[in-house]
Design an enzyme around this catalytic site. Structure first.
Site, PDB file in Angstrom:
ATOM      1  N   ALA A   1     -11.247   5.933  -0.806  1.00 42.49           N
ATOM      2  CA  ALA A   1     -11.122   6.909   0.254  1.00 42.49           C
ATOM      3  C   ALA A   1     -10.873   6.094   1.534  1.00 42.49           C
ATOM      4  O   ALA A   1     -11.497   5.098   1.665  1.00 42.49           O
ATOM      5  CB  ALA A   1     -12.271   7.734   0.440  1.00 42.49           C
ATOM      6  N   HIS A   2     -10.621   6.354   2.408  1.00 44.46           N
ATOM      7  CA  HIS A   2     -10.027   6.227   3.519  1.00 44.46           C
ATOM      8  C   HIS A   2     -11.001   5.682   4.767  1.00 44.46           C
ATOM      9  O   HIS A   2     -12.248   6.857   4.969  1.00 44.46           O
ATOM     10  CB  HIS A   2      -8.619   6.472   4.552  1.00 44.46           C
TER      11      HIS A   2
ATOM     12  N   ARG B   1       5.650   5.689   1.787  1.00 44.83           N
ATOM     13  CA  ARG B   1       4.187   7.027   2.028  1.00 44.83           C
ATOM     14  C   ARG B   1       4.162   6.755   3.868  1.00 44.83           C
ATOM     15  O   ARG B   1       4.684   5.984   4.513  1.00 44.83           O
ATOM     16  CB  ARG B   1       3.267   6.621   1.563  1.00 44.83           C
TER      17      ARG B   1
ATOM     18  N   TYR C   1      -3.039  11.360 -10.887  1.00 43.37           N
ATOM     19  CA  TYR C   1      -2.988  11.050 -12.602  1.00 43.37           C
ATOM     20  C   TYR C   1      -3.079   9.859 -13.113  1.00 43.37           C
ATOM     21  O   TYR C   1      -2.813   9.058 -11.876  1.00 43.37           O
ATOM     22  CB  TYR C   1      -0.860  11.655 -12.161  1.00 43.37           C
TER      23      TYR C   1
ATOM     24  N   LYS D   1       0.852  -1.504   0.136  1.00 44.75           N
ATOM     25  CA  LYS D   1      -0.313   0.093  -0.020  1.00 44.75           C
ATOM     26  C   LYS D   1       0.614   1.151   0.357  1.00 44.75           C
ATOM     27  O   LYS D   1       0.670   2.344   0.495  1.00 44.75           O
ATOM     28  CB  LYS D   1      -0.804  -0.119   1.577  1.00 44.75           C
ATOM     29  N   GLY D   2       2.101   1.402  -0.628  1.00 39.78           N
ATOM     30  CA  GLY D   2       2.843   2.509  -0.851  1.00 39.78           C
ATOM     31  C   GLY D   2       2.613   2.571  -1.784  1.00 39.78           C
ATOM     32  O   GLY D   2       2.930   4.180  -2.269  1.00 39.78           O
ATOM     33  N   GLY D   3       2.248   1.986  -3.216  1.00 39.64           N
ATOM     34  CA  GLY D   3       2.263   3.143  -4.209  1.00 39.64           C
ATOM     35  C   GLY D   3       3.092   1.619  -5.347  1.00 39.64           C
ATOM     36  O   GLY D   3       3.414   2.193  -6.325  1.00 39.64           O
ATOM     37  N   THR D   4       3.254   0.732  -5.282  1.00 34.48           N
ATOM     38  CA  THR D   4       4.096  -0.279  -6.288  1.00 34.48           C
ATOM     39  C   THR D   4       3.169  -0.756  -6.941  1.00 34.48           C
ATOM     40  O   THR D   4       4.364  -0.686  -8.421  1.00 34.48           O
ATOM     41  CB  THR D   4       4.455  -1.710  -5.227  1.00 34.48           C
ATOM     42  N   ARG D   5       2.373  -0.100  -7.621  1.00 32.47           N
ATOM     43  CA  ARG D   5       1.509  -0.603  -8.889  1.00 32.47           C
ATOM     44  C   ARG D   5       1.941   0.709  -9.638  1.00 32.47           C
ATOM     45  O   ARG D   5       1.965   0.369 -11.075  1.00 32.47           O
ATOM     46  CB  ARG D   5       0.703  -1.152  -8.322  1.00 32.47           C
TER      47      ARG D   5
END
Length: 315
Positions: free
Chosen positions: A281-282, A155, A263, A72-76
């Site tokens: 959304a969290h 993150r 983006y 959940k850090g933005g790997t994808r």
């Protein structure tokens, strides 16, 4: 002759210096197919491995770069953006070779079979976010390739915890299964539940120490996941330089999608966005509880900054 013999004896009996950590040859390159063959011979658990070579000259090869995390850090997003470069060949799925025992027992031949076909000049990349927090993985990666270049995207730890919960929550919702509120995970006996796995995954300095036992810091490039969301191009430029790629990705490859709120990518006139599961959304969290979570990460974050010699704009 006597002097020669004496010198030879001294060389034999001279004690060897044992390094405190595995020796690293930073100049070693593993991109060639010949080196790949040697790696397979030395480390494959099966001797009947074979090279999968396509008629067009491409082949499946061991990755020279791995995106090791964090979940959940933005790997994808990082993988999709990096795939804009023509010299990158990326594995589509998370392979989980080094952290899942059933996969690891299959040996390197199985691992190589999961890779995309690529040309000799291309860098093969795979990403499995669970690698970063899995204790056994650093040594296993090192044993395969001491010169591996690693990408780690991080993150704000508190935000990562909320994203971690959100993903599991939606997975249960899609299966029509009930799932506890985030407060039930974060609070235990009136205190912050530090045993919650999502919190442990955000203790970056603990996991980073494990990786630094095997790889020098200059072999691990840390991508700022928060900046990648807000302004992706500068972060991708840094990744290009780290991987010694020619600058091919441009600012024009990114455009902000107002509907999705993040983006998207533009490649040769074709536009594409990340899956709808990204950017969810969290859950709403009580302000005091959120502050308690941020306060808990204050010291671990400070230790991480000292460890990597760099600071991040985290709470």
């Amino acid at each position: 002759m006597a002097a020669f013999l004496l010198g030879a004896v001294l060389l034999i009996v001279q004690p060897q210096t044992v390094p405190s950590r595995p020796a690293i040859n930073s100049n070693a390159e593993t991109s060639s197919q010949s080196v790949q063959r040697e790696l397979l011979k030395k480390t494959s658990q099966k001797n009947d491995f074979k090279e999968n070579i396509h008629s067009n000259g491409s082949c499946q090869q061991l990755p020279q770069t791995i995106i090791i995390g964090v979940r959940k850090g933005g790997t994808r997003a990082l993988l999709e953006m990096l795939s804009l470069h023509p010299d990158i060949a990326a594995a589509e799925s998370e392979v989980h070779f080094f952290d899942w025992e059933d996969h690891y027992r299959n040996g390197l031949q199985w691992y190589i079979n999961q890779m995309p076909f690529s040309y000799p000049h291309q860098i093969t990349v795979e990403k499995t976010p669970a690698y970063f927090t899995s204790p056994k993985v650093p040594e296993r990666v090192y044993n395969m390739n001491q010169s591996m270049r690693l990408l780690l995207i991080l993150r704000d730890p508190s935000e990562r915890v909320l994203s971690d919960y959100t993903q599991v929550f939606y997975n249960h919702m899609q299966k029509h299964k009930p799932y506890p509120s985030i407060e039930q995970f974060l609070i235990k006996n009136g205190e912050l539940n530090v045993d919650y796995k999502a919190i442990n995954r955000s203790l970056y300095y603990i996991h980073m120490q494990n990786w630094l036992k095997y790889f020098p810091l200059d072999h691990i490039h840390i991508v700022d996941g928060d900046k990648l969301i807000k302004d992706p191009f500068p972060e991708i430029e840094k990744v290009e330089r780290f991987l010694k790629l020619s600058p091919q990705i441009n600012a024009s490859n990114f455009y902000f999608n107002k509907t999705k709120g993040f983006y998207c990518l533009r490649d040769s006139g074709r536009e594409r966005c990340l899956h709808e599961s990204k950017g969810r959304a969290h859950p709403q969290v009580d302000t005091q509880l959120l502050e308690k979570l941020q306060e808990y990460f204050h010291e671990p974050n400070k230790k991480f900054f000292e460890l990597v010699g760099r600071t991040f704009d985290w709470h």
